[in-house]
Write a protein that holds these residues in place. Sequence first.
Motif, PDB file in Angstrom:
ATOM      1  N   ALA A  65       0.800  -1.227  -0.002  1.00 35.24           N
ATOM      2  CA  ALA A  65       0.116   0.030   0.406  1.00 35.24           C
ATOM      3  C   ALA A  65       1.094   1.089  -0.013  1.00 35.24           C
ATOM      4  O   ALA A  65       1.224   1.987   0.899  1.00 35.24           O
ATOM      5  CB  ALA A  65      -1.065  -0.322   1.459  1.00 35.24           C
ATOM      6  N   TRP A  66       1.886   1.073  -0.566  1.00 38.22           N
ATOM      7  CA  TRP A  66       2.992   2.460  -0.607  1.00 38.22           C
ATOM      8  C   TRP A  66       2.591   3.705  -2.422  1.00 38.22           C
ATOM      9  O   TRP A  66       1.519   2.659  -3.025  1.00 38.22           O
ATOM     10  CB  TRP A  66       4.406   1.527  -1.327  1.00 38.22           C
ATOM     11  CG  TRP A  66       4.755   1.231   0.182  1.00 38.22           C
ATOM     12  CD1 TRP A  66       4.506   1.461   1.346  1.00 38.22           C
ATOM     13  CD2 TRP A  66       6.282   0.621   0.126  1.00 38.22           C
ATOM     14  NE1 TRP A  66       5.383   0.794   1.795  1.00 38.22           N
ATOM     15  CE2 TRP A  66       6.748   0.285   1.375  1.00 38.22           C
ATOM     16  CE3 TRP A  66       7.369   0.382  -0.905  1.00 38.22           C
ATOM     17  CZ2 TRP A  66       7.744  -0.369   1.184  1.00 38.22           C
ATOM     18  CZ3 TRP A  66       8.552  -0.550  -0.690  1.00 38.22           C
ATOM     19  CH2 TRP A  66       8.713  -0.813   0.433  1.00 38.22           C
ATOM     20  N   GLU A  99      13.402   5.256   2.235  1.00 36.73           N
ATOM     21  CA  GLU A  99      13.228   3.587   2.378  1.00 36.73           C
ATOM     22  C   GLU A  99      12.647   3.079   1.600  1.00 36.73           C
ATOM     23  O   GLU A  99      12.994   1.833   1.588  1.00 36.73           O
ATOM     24  CB  GLU A  99      13.151   3.484   3.774  1.00 36.73           C
ATOM     25  CG  GLU A  99      13.154   2.206   4.856  1.00 36.73           C
ATOM     26  CD  GLU A  99      12.518   2.001   5.867  1.00 36.73           C
ATOM     27  OE1 GLU A  99      12.843   0.755   6.335  1.00 36.73           O
ATOM     28  OE2 GLU A  99      12.091   2.599   6.533  1.00 36.73           O
ATOM     29  N   GLN A 100      11.384   3.196   1.160  1.00 39.09           N
ATOM     30  CA  GLN A 100      10.743   2.551   0.703  1.00 39.09           C
ATOM     31  C   GLN A 100      11.480   2.469  -1.034  1.00 39.09           C
ATOM     32  O   GLN A 100      11.176   1.626  -1.582  1.00 39.09           O
ATOM     33  CB  GLN A 100       9.096   3.517   0.342  1.00 39.09           C
ATOM     34  CG  GLN A 100       8.163   3.510   1.044  1.00 39.09           C
ATOM     35  CD  GLN A 100       6.918   4.110   1.109  1.00 39.09           C
ATOM     36  OE1 GLN A 100       7.366   5.497   1.038  1.00 39.09           O
ATOM     37  NE2 GLN A 100       6.165   3.727   2.077  1.00 39.09           N
ATOM     38  N   ARG A 101      11.823   3.527  -1.552  1.00 42.70           N
ATOM     39  CA  ARG A 101      12.449   3.575  -2.769  1.00 42.70           C
ATOM     40  C   ARG A 101      14.003   2.855  -2.690  1.00 42.70           C
ATOM     41  O   ARG A 101      14.376   1.506  -3.704  1.00 42.70           O
ATOM     42  CB  ARG A 101      13.069   5.270  -3.365  1.00 42.70           C
ATOM     43  CG  ARG A 101      12.302   5.924  -3.475  1.00 42.70           C
ATOM     44  CD  ARG A 101      11.967   7.344  -3.802  1.00 42.70           C
ATOM     45  NE  ARG A 101      11.431   8.719  -3.979  1.00 42.70           N
ATOM     46  CZ  ARG A 101      11.134   9.189  -4.874  1.00 42.70           C
ATOM     47  NH1 ARG A 101      11.040   8.269  -6.079  1.00 42.70           N
ATOM     48  NH2 ARG A 101       9.776   9.600  -5.171  1.00 42.70           N
ATOM     49  N   ALA A 102      14.658   2.403  -1.402  1.00 42.09           N
ATOM     50  CA  ALA A 102      15.440   1.717  -1.280  1.00 42.09           C
ATOM     51  C   ALA A 102      14.824   0.188  -1.530  1.00 42.09           C
ATOM     52  O   ALA A 102      15.687  -0.281  -1.851  1.00 42.09           O
ATOM     53  CB  ALA A 102      16.873   1.930  -0.202  1.00 42.09           C
TER      54      ALA A 102
END
Length: 112
Positions: A65-66, A99-102
């Motif tokens: 759910a990002w 953090e999500q991109r990583a």
Amino acid sequence: MAHARATIGTTNYAVAITAGHHQLNADEGPALGGKDTGPAPFEILCSALGACTAITLRMYAERKAWPLHGVSVDVRFSGTGKEGAIARVLSFEGELSQEQRAWLADIPSVRR
């Protein structure tokens, strides 16, 4: 199971491809003796890798759910003779944290 069938007749180097119920063409450019009626085989390879990567990232972001609004996957093949390399560059749209991109860039099926 994925399946594709490629057929070639007497026209250099036009290939008719059936993948599921989809019809595609492949060809080489004039410099290699073709008529450029479709993407070259390595362009199709890059397209498939880009599509698989984008779909995998979309699925992962949806499960988490990002707020991933878009993914761009730039895939390049370079090679000579029996040697070759594929490079991918990922771009993300949306209000994702660093953090999500990583995490998205490090999903095992997406690693280089």
